[in-house]
Design an enzyme around this catalytic site. Structure first.
Site, PDB file in Angstrom:
ATOM      1  N   ASP A   1       0.556  -1.021  -0.097  1.00  0.00           N
ATOM      2  CA  ASP A   1       0.009  -0.080  -0.288  1.00  0.00           C
ATOM      3  C   ASP A   1       1.063   1.605  -0.172  1.00  0.00           C
ATOM      4  O   ASP A   1       1.666   1.394   0.752  1.00  0.00           O
ATOM      5  CB  ASP A   1      -0.670  -0.023   1.061  1.00  0.00           C
ATOM      6  CG  ASP A   1      -2.123  -0.894   1.260  1.00  0.00           C
ATOM      7  OD1 ASP A   1      -2.894  -1.206   0.130  1.00  0.00           O
ATOM      8  OD2 ASP A   1      -2.922  -0.612   2.582  1.00  0.00           O
TER       9      ASP A   1
ATOM     10  N   LYS B   1      -0.472  -0.243  -4.395  1.00  0.00           N
ATOM     11  CA  LYS B   1      -2.003   0.092  -4.474  1.00  0.00           C
ATOM     12  C   LYS B   1      -2.188   1.218  -3.920  1.00  0.00           C
ATOM     13  O   LYS B   1      -1.503   1.340  -3.142  1.00  0.00           O
ATOM     14  CB  LYS B   1      -2.546  -1.255  -3.525  1.00  0.00           C
ATOM     15  CG  LYS B   1      -4.269  -0.670  -2.899  1.00  0.00           C
ATOM     16  CD  LYS B   1      -4.939  -2.401  -2.657  1.00  0.00           C
ATOM     17  CE  LYS B   1      -4.791  -2.536  -1.406  1.00  0.00           C
ATOM     18  NZ  LYS B   1      -5.672  -1.033  -0.385  1.00  0.00           N
TER      19      LYS B   1
ATOM     20  N   GLU C   1      -5.279   4.347  -3.354  1.00  0.00           N
ATOM     21  CA  GLU C   1      -7.135   4.484  -2.752  1.00  0.00           C
ATOM     22  C   GLU C   1      -7.336   5.439  -3.692  1.00  0.00           C
ATOM     23  O   GLU C   1      -6.298   6.371  -3.767  1.00  0.00           O
ATOM     24  CB  GLU C   1      -7.396   4.697  -1.020  1.00  0.00           C
ATOM     25  CG  GLU C   1      -6.586   3.216  -0.089  1.00  0.00           C
ATOM     26  CD  GLU C   1      -6.877   3.582   0.960  1.00  0.00           C
ATOM     27  OE1 GLU C   1      -7.984   5.013   1.397  1.00  0.00           O
ATOM     28  OE2 GLU C   1      -6.596   2.771   1.227  1.00  0.00           O
TER      29      GLU C   1
ATOM     30  N   GLU D   1     -14.406  -2.437  -1.303  1.00  0.00           N
ATOM     31  CA  GLU D   1     -13.964  -3.097   0.221  1.00  0.00           C
ATOM     32  C   GLU D   1     -15.256  -2.223   0.070  1.00  0.00           C
ATOM     33  O   GLU D   1     -15.303  -0.906   0.153  1.00  0.00           O
ATOM     34  CB  GLU D   1     -13.112  -2.106   0.833  1.00  0.00           C
ATOM     35  CG  GLU D   1     -12.912  -2.454   2.016  1.00  0.00           C
ATOM     36  CD  GLU D   1     -11.695  -1.404   2.981  1.00  0.00           C
ATOM     37  OE1 GLU D   1     -10.606  -1.480   2.358  1.00  0.00           O
ATOM     38  OE2 GLU D   1     -11.505  -1.886   4.587  1.00  0.00           O
TER      39      GLU D   1
HETATM   40  N1  LIG Z   1      -8.231  -5.199  11.496  1.00  0.00           N
HETATM   41  C1  LIG Z   1      -8.246  -4.808  10.118  1.00  0.00           C
HETATM   42  N2  LIG Z   1      -9.251  -5.251   9.796  1.00  0.00           N
HETATM   43  C2  LIG Z   1     -10.011  -4.736   8.407  1.00  0.00           C
HETATM   44  O1  LIG Z   1     -11.059  -5.427   7.645  1.00  0.00           O
HETATM   45  C3  LIG Z   1      -9.403  -3.096   8.272  1.00  0.00           C
HETATM   46  C4  LIG Z   1      -8.434  -2.902   8.996  1.00  0.00           C
HETATM   47  N3  LIG Z   1      -7.507  -3.230  10.028  1.00  0.00           N
HETATM   48  N4  LIG Z   1      -7.472  -1.441   9.129  1.00  0.00           N
HETATM   49  C5  LIG Z   1      -7.680  -0.846   7.875  1.00  0.00           C
HETATM   50  C6  LIG Z   1      -9.594  -1.236   7.194  1.00  0.00           C
HETATM   51  C7  LIG Z   1     -10.655  -0.376   8.364  1.00  0.00           C
HETATM   52  N5  LIG Z   1     -11.514  -1.824   7.680  1.00  0.00           N
HETATM   53  C8  LIG Z   1     -12.474  -1.451   8.407  1.00  0.00           C
HETATM   54  C9  LIG Z   1     -12.610  -1.343  10.217  1.00  0.00           C
HETATM   55  C10 LIG Z   1     -14.666  -1.458  10.516  1.00  0.00           C
HETATM   56  C11 LIG Z   1     -15.135  -1.746  10.007  1.00  0.00           C
HETATM   57  C12 LIG Z   1     -16.209  -2.328  10.505  1.00  0.00           C
HETATM   58  O2  LIG Z   1     -16.195  -1.662  11.385  1.00  0.00           O
HETATM   59  N6  LIG Z   1     -17.354  -2.539   9.980  1.00  0.00           N
HETATM   60  C13 LIG Z   1     -19.116  -2.859  10.624  1.00  0.00           C
HETATM   61  C14 LIG Z   1     -19.766  -1.460   9.924  1.00  0.00           C
HETATM   62  C15 LIG Z   1     -20.077  -0.633  10.640  1.00  0.00           C
HETATM   63  C16 LIG Z   1     -21.416   0.063   9.237  1.00  0.00           C
HETATM   64  O3  LIG Z   1     -21.513  -0.424   8.364  1.00  0.00           O
HETATM   65  O4  LIG Z   1     -21.536   1.312   9.713  1.00  0.00           O
HETATM   66  C17 LIG Z   1     -19.484  -4.265  10.609  1.00  0.00           C
HETATM   67  O5  LIG Z   1     -19.899  -4.658  11.402  1.00  0.00           O
HETATM   68  O6  LIG Z   1     -18.577  -4.772   9.443  1.00  0.00           O
HETATM   69  C18 LIG Z   1     -15.176  -1.819   8.818  1.00  0.00           C
HETATM   70  C19 LIG Z   1     -13.573  -2.153   8.082  1.00  0.00           C
HETATM   71  C20 LIG Z   1     -10.710  -2.443   6.967  1.00  0.00           C
HETATM   72  N7  LIG Z   1      -9.924  -2.533   7.072  1.00  0.00           N
HETATM   73  C1  LIG Z   2      -7.802  -4.075   3.376  1.00  0.00           C
HETATM   74  C2  LIG Z   2      -6.914  -4.365   2.749  1.00  0.00           C
HETATM   75  C3  LIG Z   2      -7.573  -4.373   1.429  1.00  0.00           C
HETATM   76  C4  LIG Z   2      -6.375  -2.928   2.757  1.00  0.00           C
HETATM   77  O1  LIG Z   2      -5.782  -1.676   1.856  1.00  0.00           O
HETATM   78  C5  LIG Z   2      -4.841  -2.927   4.020  1.00  0.00           C
HETATM   79  O2  LIG Z   2      -4.809  -3.768   4.738  1.00  0.00           O
HETATM   80  O3  LIG Z   2      -4.556  -2.130   4.198  1.00  0.00           O
HETATM   81 MG   LIG Z   3      -4.540  -0.336   2.967  1.00  0.00          MG
END
Ligand SMILES: Nc1nc(=O)c2c([nH]1)NC[C@@H]1CN(c3ccc(C(=O)N[C@@H](CCC(=O)O)C(=O)O)cc3)CN21
Ligand SMILES: CC(C)C(=O)C(=O)O
Ligand SMILES: [Mg+2]
Length: 301
Positions: free
Chosen positions: A119, A148, A150, A217
């Protein structure tokens, strides 16, 4: 002497030793050729699902390679997973270089065949195409095969600039965590006709600029599936985007059941039914390849 042609030599029966155990003798992984851009394009064309995980260190990189992962991403998620930050915004190019170096060395130690993506972190490519090239050079020289970045729209010309200069590029649309403060949280993107049409238009422009891969994503599964069918020169990799993409990616620690915060809904814990880390990684690769992960009802919108 008979005229019977010599039968082809059967694959070596010797089990393939890895530092983490022995792979079954007939495993295609035992003699796998390095994953390359043409091989990824071939997998995409044949409809073989591409299995990707994040990795941040040498040991996990070597293990994922032994498990048959196609691609590893040194994600800027390392800011949250390794550094304890509460977003990816604070991750520096130097931190990305350090972890890319470590992962790359881990793959070299085991003569790994995995395609390595890194990234570009927040602030390392926004200023100009020249800044993006300088930052991408740091990661490529640390051992990445592809970078990569964004976003869509303004990023299109940056992608073209890098690709023209021999740097393979993966784009990233939908939930773009580096812009979490502008998006208002980690939530689903591309919902509704207007947002969906914009995302599609940006994805097509990125493909035309030469992006060979596109992470989608947290976008609706139907949108991701439609885009995947439309983009023939760019392989879509989903995370929380349903089962219709050309491949899948998860954060390594998440799929091993380890997470400091709230586990995103799109994650499956592959340690739940596995006797160890290597079998859990193998189960992930298998589940992506045979389409049993993700489950649209549990891991998508
Ligand atoms: N450990 C980790 N996993 C990840 O997938 C991730 C990271 N860190 N850091 C960078 C981003 C941040 N990401 C995230 C962080 C939080 C949610 C989350 O809390 N999603 C909720 C939905 C929230 C909503 O729709 O309001 C869920 O229930 O999935 C999703 C992706 C994906 N990426
Ligand atoms: C979740 C993936 C796609 C990413 O960008 C990351 O791990 O930083
Ligand atoms: Mg990333």
């Amino acid at each position: 002497m008979s005229n019977t042609p010599t039968p082809p030599t059967p694959p070596s029966e010797a089990p393939a030793a890895t530092p983490y155990g022995t792979l079954p003798p007939a495993s295609p992984l035992a003699q796998r050729k390095p994953v390359s851009l043409p091989r990824l394009a071939d997998m995409h064309a044949r409809g073989e699902k591409i299995a990707m995980l994040t990795a941040y260190d040498a040991t996990f990189a070597a293990m994922a390679d032994a498990a048959g992962i196609d691609c590893l991403l040194v994600g800027d998620s390392l800011g949250m997973v390794c550094q304890g930050l509460n977003s990816t915004v604070g991750v520096s190019l130097e931190a990305m270089r350090y972890h890319t170096d470590s992962v790359s060395r881990g793959l070299r130690r085991v003569q790994g065949t995995t395609w390595l993506i890194a990234d570009l972190p927040f602030g390392s490519y926004q200023e100009s195409r020249e800044q993006a090239l300088a930052s991408a050079t740091v990661l490529m020289q640390a051992g990445a095969h592809m970078v990569k970045l964004e976003g869509g729209g303004w990023t299109t010309e940056t992608v073209r600039f890098l690709v023209e200069r021999g740097i393979p590029v993966c784009a990233h649309l939908g939930l773009t965590p580096q812009t979490v403060h502008a998006l208002g949280g980690y939530r689903v993107q591309g919902k509704g006709d207007t947002a969906g049409a914009l995302l599609k238009q940006q994805a097509h422009a990125l493909q035309d600029a030469g992006a060979a891969m596109l992470v989608l994503e947290m976008v609706p599964a139907a949108l991701a599936a439609e885009l995947t069918a439309e983009l023939t020169r760019c392989a879509t990799i989903g995370i929380g985007a349903g089962k219709g993409t050309a491949g899948q990616v998860l954060v390594l620690h998440d799929m091993l059941g380890i997470n400091l915060g709230k586990m995103p809904k799109f994650v499956r814990n592959f340690m739940a039914d596995a006797p160890g880390v290597l079998p859990a990684l193998q189960a992930y690769v298998q589940a992506v390849k045979n389409g049993s992960f993700p489950d649209d009802r549990l891991h998508a919108w």
